[in-house]
Scaffold this motif. Sequence first.
Motif, PDB file in Angstrom:
ATOM      1  N   VAL A 298       0.802  -1.180  -0.003  1.00 33.29           N
ATOM      2  CA  VAL A 298       0.014  -0.059  -0.134  1.00 33.29           C
ATOM      3  C   VAL A 298       0.789   1.343  -0.085  1.00 33.29           C
ATOM      4  O   VAL A 298       0.446   2.228  -0.691  1.00 33.29           O
ATOM      5  CB  VAL A 298      -0.789  -0.122   1.124  1.00 33.29           C
ATOM      6  CG1 VAL A 298      -1.710   1.291   1.427  1.00 33.29           C
ATOM      7  CG2 VAL A 298      -2.015  -0.938   1.078  1.00 33.29           C
ATOM      8  N   GLN A 299       1.927   1.176   0.742  1.00 33.54           N
ATOM      9  CA  GLN A 299       2.773   2.324   0.809  1.00 33.54           C
ATOM     10  C   GLN A 299       3.870   2.634  -0.285  1.00 33.54           C
ATOM     11  O   GLN A 299       4.434   3.365  -0.522  1.00 33.54           O
ATOM     12  CB  GLN A 299       3.581   2.612   2.282  1.00 33.54           C
ATOM     13  CG  GLN A 299       2.750   2.750   3.398  1.00 33.54           C
ATOM     14  CD  GLN A 299       2.039   4.134   3.296  1.00 33.54           C
ATOM     15  OE1 GLN A 299       2.490   4.935   2.716  1.00 33.54           O
ATOM     16  NE2 GLN A 299       1.066   3.929   4.080  1.00 33.54           N
ATOM     17  N   ALA A 300       3.976   1.466  -1.053  1.00 39.60           N
ATOM     18  CA  ALA A 300       4.959   1.408  -2.122  1.00 39.60           C
ATOM     19  C   ALA A 300       4.494   1.511  -3.506  1.00 39.60           C
ATOM     20  O   ALA A 300       5.416   2.190  -4.217  1.00 39.60           O
ATOM     21  CB  ALA A 300       5.581  -0.063  -1.911  1.00 39.60           C
ATOM     22  N   ALA A 301       3.278   0.978  -3.655  1.00 40.55           N
ATOM     23  CA  ALA A 301       2.604   1.283  -5.035  1.00 40.55           C
ATOM     24  C   ALA A 301       2.690   2.910  -5.519  1.00 40.55           C
ATOM     25  O   ALA A 301       2.269   3.595  -4.962  1.00 40.55           O
ATOM     26  CB  ALA A 301       1.536   0.763  -5.071  1.00 40.55           C
ATOM     27  N   GLY A 302       3.229   2.904  -6.845  1.00 36.90           N
ATOM     28  CA  GLY A 302       3.438   4.391  -7.288  1.00 36.90           C
ATOM     29  C   GLY A 302       4.576   5.080  -6.760  1.00 36.90           C
ATOM     30  O   GLY A 302       4.992   6.106  -7.045  1.00 36.90           O
ATOM     31  N   HIS A 303       5.453   4.560  -5.739  1.00 39.03           N
ATOM     32  CA  HIS A 303       6.229   5.263  -5.094  1.00 39.03           C
ATOM     33  C   HIS A 303       7.742   4.353  -5.151  1.00 39.03           C
ATOM     34  O   HIS A 303       8.866   5.094  -5.058  1.00 39.03           O
ATOM     35  CB  HIS A 303       6.196   5.715  -3.775  1.00 39.03           C
ATOM     36  CG  HIS A 303       4.891   6.272  -3.516  1.00 39.03           C
ATOM     37  ND1 HIS A 303       4.625   7.596  -3.952  1.00 39.03           N
ATOM     38  CD2 HIS A 303       3.600   5.767  -2.916  1.00 39.03           C
ATOM     39  CE1 HIS A 303       3.316   7.984  -3.701  1.00 39.03           C
ATOM     40  NE2 HIS A 303       2.741   6.938  -3.091  1.00 39.03           N
ATOM     41  N   LEU A 304       7.751   3.171  -5.584  1.00 34.34           N
ATOM     42  CA  LEU A 304       9.056   2.296  -5.630  1.00 34.34           C
ATOM     43  C   LEU A 304       8.647   1.456  -6.820  1.00 34.34           C
ATOM     44  O   LEU A 304       7.376   1.229  -7.230  1.00 34.34           O
ATOM     45  CB  LEU A 304       9.018   1.376  -4.168  1.00 34.34           C
ATOM     46  CG  LEU A 304       9.463   2.200  -3.084  1.00 34.34           C
ATOM     47  CD1 LEU A 304       9.309   1.319  -1.880  1.00 34.34           C
ATOM     48  CD2 LEU A 304      10.508   3.005  -3.059  1.00 34.34           C
TER      49      LEU A 304
ATOM     50  N   LEU B 139      -0.246  -9.450  -3.734  1.00 38.88           N
ATOM     51  CA  LEU B 139       0.285  -8.060  -3.400  1.00 38.88           C
ATOM     52  C   LEU B 139      -1.104  -7.206  -3.427  1.00 38.88           C
ATOM     53  O   LEU B 139      -1.903  -7.217  -4.214  1.00 38.88           O
ATOM     54  CB  LEU B 139       1.078  -7.618  -4.434  1.00 38.88           C
ATOM     55  CG  LEU B 139       1.542  -6.216  -4.473  1.00 38.88           C
ATOM     56  CD1 LEU B 139       3.163  -6.068  -4.966  1.00 38.88           C
ATOM     57  CD2 LEU B 139       0.870  -5.168  -5.277  1.00 38.88           C
ATOM     58  N   SER B 140      -1.177  -6.556  -2.380  1.00 43.64           N
ATOM     59  CA  SER B 140      -2.216  -5.620  -2.031  1.00 43.64           C
ATOM     60  C   SER B 140      -1.841  -4.300  -2.456  1.00 43.64           C
ATOM     61  O   SER B 140      -0.549  -3.682  -2.038  1.00 43.64           O
ATOM     62  CB  SER B 140      -2.543  -5.613  -0.617  1.00 43.64           C
ATOM     63  OG  SER B 140      -2.654  -6.727  -0.178  1.00 43.64           O
ATOM     64  N   LEU B 141      -2.817  -3.186  -3.099  1.00 44.79           N
ATOM     65  CA  LEU B 141      -2.545  -1.732  -3.095  1.00 44.79           C
ATOM     66  C   LEU B 141      -3.622  -1.171  -2.974  1.00 44.79           C
ATOM     67  O   LEU B 141      -4.731  -1.727  -2.978  1.00 44.79           O
ATOM     68  CB  LEU B 141      -1.746  -1.547  -4.408  1.00 44.79           C
ATOM     69  CG  LEU B 141      -2.386  -2.065  -5.808  1.00 44.79           C
ATOM     70  CD1 LEU B 141      -3.484  -0.953  -6.153  1.00 44.79           C
ATOM     71  CD2 LEU B 141      -1.397  -2.049  -7.046  1.00 44.79           C
ATOM     72  N   SER B 142      -3.729   0.126  -2.925  1.00 43.23           N
ATOM     73  CA  SER B 142      -4.547   1.050  -2.611  1.00 43.23           C
ATOM     74  C   SER B 142      -4.482   2.363  -3.171  1.00 43.23           C
ATOM     75  O   SER B 142      -3.491   3.041  -3.252  1.00 43.23           O
ATOM     76  CB  SER B 142      -4.881   1.521  -1.280  1.00 43.23           C
ATOM     77  OG  SER B 142      -5.844   2.160  -0.829  1.00 43.23           O
ATOM     78  N   ALA B 143      -5.500   2.737  -4.131  1.00 43.45           N
ATOM     79  CA  ALA B 143      -5.483   3.868  -5.170  1.00 43.45           C
ATOM     80  C   ALA B 143      -5.107   5.334  -4.224  1.00 43.45           C
ATOM     81  O   ALA B 143      -4.320   6.081  -4.902  1.00 43.45           O
ATOM     82  CB  ALA B 143      -6.686   3.924  -5.974  1.00 43.45           C
ATOM     83  N   HIS B 144      -5.688   5.670  -3.449  1.00 43.59           N
ATOM     84  CA  HIS B 144      -5.732   6.915  -2.689  1.00 43.59           C
ATOM     85  C   HIS B 144      -4.162   7.189  -2.159  1.00 43.59           C
ATOM     86  O   HIS B 144      -4.091   8.283  -1.656  1.00 43.59           O
ATOM     87  CB  HIS B 144      -6.857   7.049  -1.513  1.00 43.59           C
ATOM     88  CG  HIS B 144      -6.581   6.437  -0.545  1.00 43.59           C
ATOM     89  ND1 HIS B 144      -6.051   7.087   0.876  1.00 43.59           N
ATOM     90  CD2 HIS B 144      -6.810   5.111   0.117  1.00 43.59           C
ATOM     91  CE1 HIS B 144      -6.097   6.267   1.731  1.00 43.59           C
ATOM     92  NE2 HIS B 144      -6.447   5.343   1.390  1.00 43.59           N
ATOM     93  N   LYS B 145      -3.260   5.962  -2.054  1.00 45.50           N
ATOM     94  CA  LYS B 145      -2.141   6.534  -1.578  1.00 45.50           C
ATOM     95  C   LYS B 145      -1.260   6.990  -2.782  1.00 45.50           C
ATOM     96  O   LYS B 145      -0.179   7.401  -2.211  1.00 45.50           O
ATOM     97  CB  LYS B 145      -1.475   5.213  -0.969  1.00 45.50           C
ATOM     98  CG  LYS B 145      -2.379   4.608   0.057  1.00 45.50           C
ATOM     99  CD  LYS B 145      -2.357   5.397   1.424  1.00 45.50           C
ATOM    100  CE  LYS B 145      -3.002   4.575   2.548  1.00 45.50           C
ATOM    101  NZ  LYS B 145      -3.146   5.355   3.648  1.00 45.50           N
ATOM    102  N   PHE B 146      -1.567   6.934  -3.790  1.00 49.23           N
ATOM    103  CA  PHE B 146      -0.754   7.482  -5.003  1.00 49.23           C
ATOM    104  C   PHE B 146      -1.634   8.354  -5.976  1.00 49.23           C
ATOM    105  O   PHE B 146      -1.735   8.191  -7.198  1.00 49.23           O
ATOM    106  CB  PHE B 146      -0.161   6.265  -5.818  1.00 49.23           C
ATOM    107  CG  PHE B 146      -1.078   5.073  -6.505  1.00 49.23           C
ATOM    108  CD1 PHE B 146      -1.887   5.204  -7.527  1.00 49.23           C
ATOM    109  CD2 PHE B 146      -1.259   3.911  -5.721  1.00 49.23           C
ATOM    110  CE1 PHE B 146      -2.786   4.323  -7.948  1.00 49.23           C
ATOM    111  CE2 PHE B 146      -1.870   2.861  -6.128  1.00 49.23           C
ATOM    112  CZ  PHE B 146      -2.716   3.112  -7.250  1.00 49.23           C
ATOM    113  N   HIS B 147      -2.548   9.182  -5.142  1.00 50.50           N
ATOM    114  CA  HIS B 147      -3.372  10.234  -5.998  1.00 50.50           C
ATOM    115  C   HIS B 147      -4.407   9.934  -6.775  1.00 50.50           C
ATOM    116  O   HIS B 147      -5.019  10.309  -7.603  1.00 50.50           O
ATOM    117  CB  HIS B 147      -2.281  11.015  -6.752  1.00 50.50           C
ATOM    118  CG  HIS B 147      -1.069  11.600  -6.082  1.00 50.50           C
ATOM    119  ND1 HIS B 147      -1.131  12.703  -5.417  1.00 50.50           N
ATOM    120  CD2 HIS B 147       0.331  11.167  -6.044  1.00 50.50           C
ATOM    121  CE1 HIS B 147      -0.059  13.110  -4.735  1.00 50.50           C
ATOM    122  NE2 HIS B 147       0.702  12.171  -5.216  1.00 50.50           N
TER     123      HIS B 147
END
Lengths: 386, 359
Positions: free
Chosen positions: A177-183, A195-203
Amino acid sequence: MIYADHAATTAMSRAALEILLRYSGELYGNPSALYTFGQRAKRVLEDARSETAALLHADAKELTFTSGGSESDNQALRSAAAIGAAAGRRHIVSTAFEHHAVLRTLEQLRREGFSVTLLRVPESGIVRAEQVAAAIRGDTYLVSVMFANNEIGTIQPVAEIGAVCRERGVLFHTDAVQAAGHLEIDVKSQNIDLLSLSAHKFHGPKGIGALYARRGIRLTPLICGGAQERGVRAGTENAPAAAAMAAALSECCAQLPQMQEKLTRQRDRLIEGLSAIPGSILNGDRLQRLPSNVNFSFPGIEGETLLLLLDQRGICASSGSACASGSAEPSHVLTAIGRDAETARGSLRLTIGRETTDAEIEALIAAVTECVTALRSLMHDRSDNT
Amino acid sequence: MKTALIAMSGGVDSSIAAYLTQQAGYSCIGCTMKLYENADANIPRENTCCSLDDIEDARSVAFRLDMPYYVFQMTDLFREKVIRKFCDAYCAGRTPNPCIDCNRYLKFEALLARADALHCDKIVTGHYARIEETDRGYLLKKAADPAKDQSYVLYMLTQAQLARILFPLGGLQKQQVRALAEAQGFVNAHKHDSQDICFVPDGDYARVIETQTGITPEPGDFVDLQGNVIGRHDGLIHYTVGQRRGLGIAIGKPAYVCGLDVPGNRVVIGENADLFRRACIVTGINWISGEPPQEPVRCEAKIRYRHPGQPALLEFTDSDTARLTFDAPQRAITAGQAAVFYDGDTVLGGGEILRTENE
């Protein structure tokens, strides 16, 4: 206002917002409908799936849309647990500083008869692959280690842990969640099964996320109903949000090297500035951390009070995860890396983002320094009086 | 502009206190102290992590009044200073009043420290009591509404604290407060007054003590005043002096708990007439003016929250300990409760009852 809580959530990008509005207004058809108007929404949804999957180096069929990071974590763990249990393997390895979406699910699984090993986290905030290897037993079926920690930003050796899991025939889930879009994320080369990800953490918009599950891993539905998402996640698909998420992730990935460079420079200046405050302690490894994350403890100071003073100056900051009441909770992450209660209570998380300016970094340093100094002198006054 | 930090519990009283402080021209910040986790109070954990409904009510009122609002995490402090002391007192055969410790350590100490940090001039609570500024310092007085008066649980306030506190409800009747809340359309206008100890919502305090301390109370003997064994009890923490219900023993007349013998783990049983005492020793006395009297003082003293207050003589034996002798014997003077001394409407001071004394 200075917004320094990007790990909590981010502003939607203009591109994502435009897509969300346009599709919500014009392409409101149900993607499961038979008629062409609905099928156009279906196509938007599937394009979003392909685009998102490609950015993770995954196939479209390996991606399921969910409501966000917590749902993805829950479904990943529950699915892997169910597969393991069917094979008589009911042991799960994770870490003490995971997000609550993981920890609470593991607690629940434990009550349901699974056995869970939570690895201790070194003071650096980085779990070692050897620790994982040592914890894997004959009946282990799942390892879950986050990609980057949400409070102290430390980046875990995901590819190495994944390699250990592959070698031992164990599934590997990572909360990214903290990595997607940033790493840089590559589920293939990093040996990731779930793998889990969340859209609002990357705009992207809130209320949408995704779960990657390597081909062949059967997901267990958490929500039963219609056959959407190949029967593993019922409920009318949110095509506009999925498209907005794909656009936001795409934008982040395209800017990744420049953004990492900018954020790292600003982060390092922030760490340098706050290190000058007497007694300040940086939480988490100095270098192997998200370019956006700064986390300090100021022993003797109530982190909560510091946040209020910063709020009075229009600065949005955090001390970690918040409780349902909106109060600051004692951080399980700082406790996990061995900080004592007092140090854990006096923590401050500043997470910067692409809109953060150099002037804001200087303003943050000045404001935090002033507030910490003010709180310290207040405490001295009080102890002088008593 | 003067600023005030309002302690808001989510109830009607503190909501109106916030409203009145704002009307009085203060710039206000609302806050709720999160005091305990539901698990501490044996409330099933479920999905919430605190008394969320009350916090949401407080937040809703603060939003309506357009004031900043914060939740302060004080569960550790509350556990240490209030719940643990409460458990220790019961285990030592005393009957504590945890609201007094909460006022002493949380509301008027920890919260006041937050007020300092936030540069607030005053802190405000919804207590029913009055503060009067005179040329000889501040006076703490009973509330205008005798049925709601809470001055008893505020006896520990010092002059420095009184200078920083506002009790906007002190001059009002409860009906006036409810009417104001209705007029403002507050969500909690018809909320029930809190009655029990907040962290013992179901009244089963013994279970909270067992959960908190992990100690299962040891059963022991009921004895009569002569020391004859007349039955078995469930453990000392289940009993308090003056208690009649739940004893399950027959002595031919109504039976009451007359005393708790902690070393012998015995509960002493007698009749109602055996409960009356004239004198007790009071310790840890706070004298509101800051200057305890050298000479014996005539006063009216209250020995529990609902006690009407009776004439007595107070004689200090050292700076914070005194002997309190009532003109007439009082029923069930109980160790652990507070004795609070009044001169008419004015609180002179108070302390904790250590033990009763025979004349």
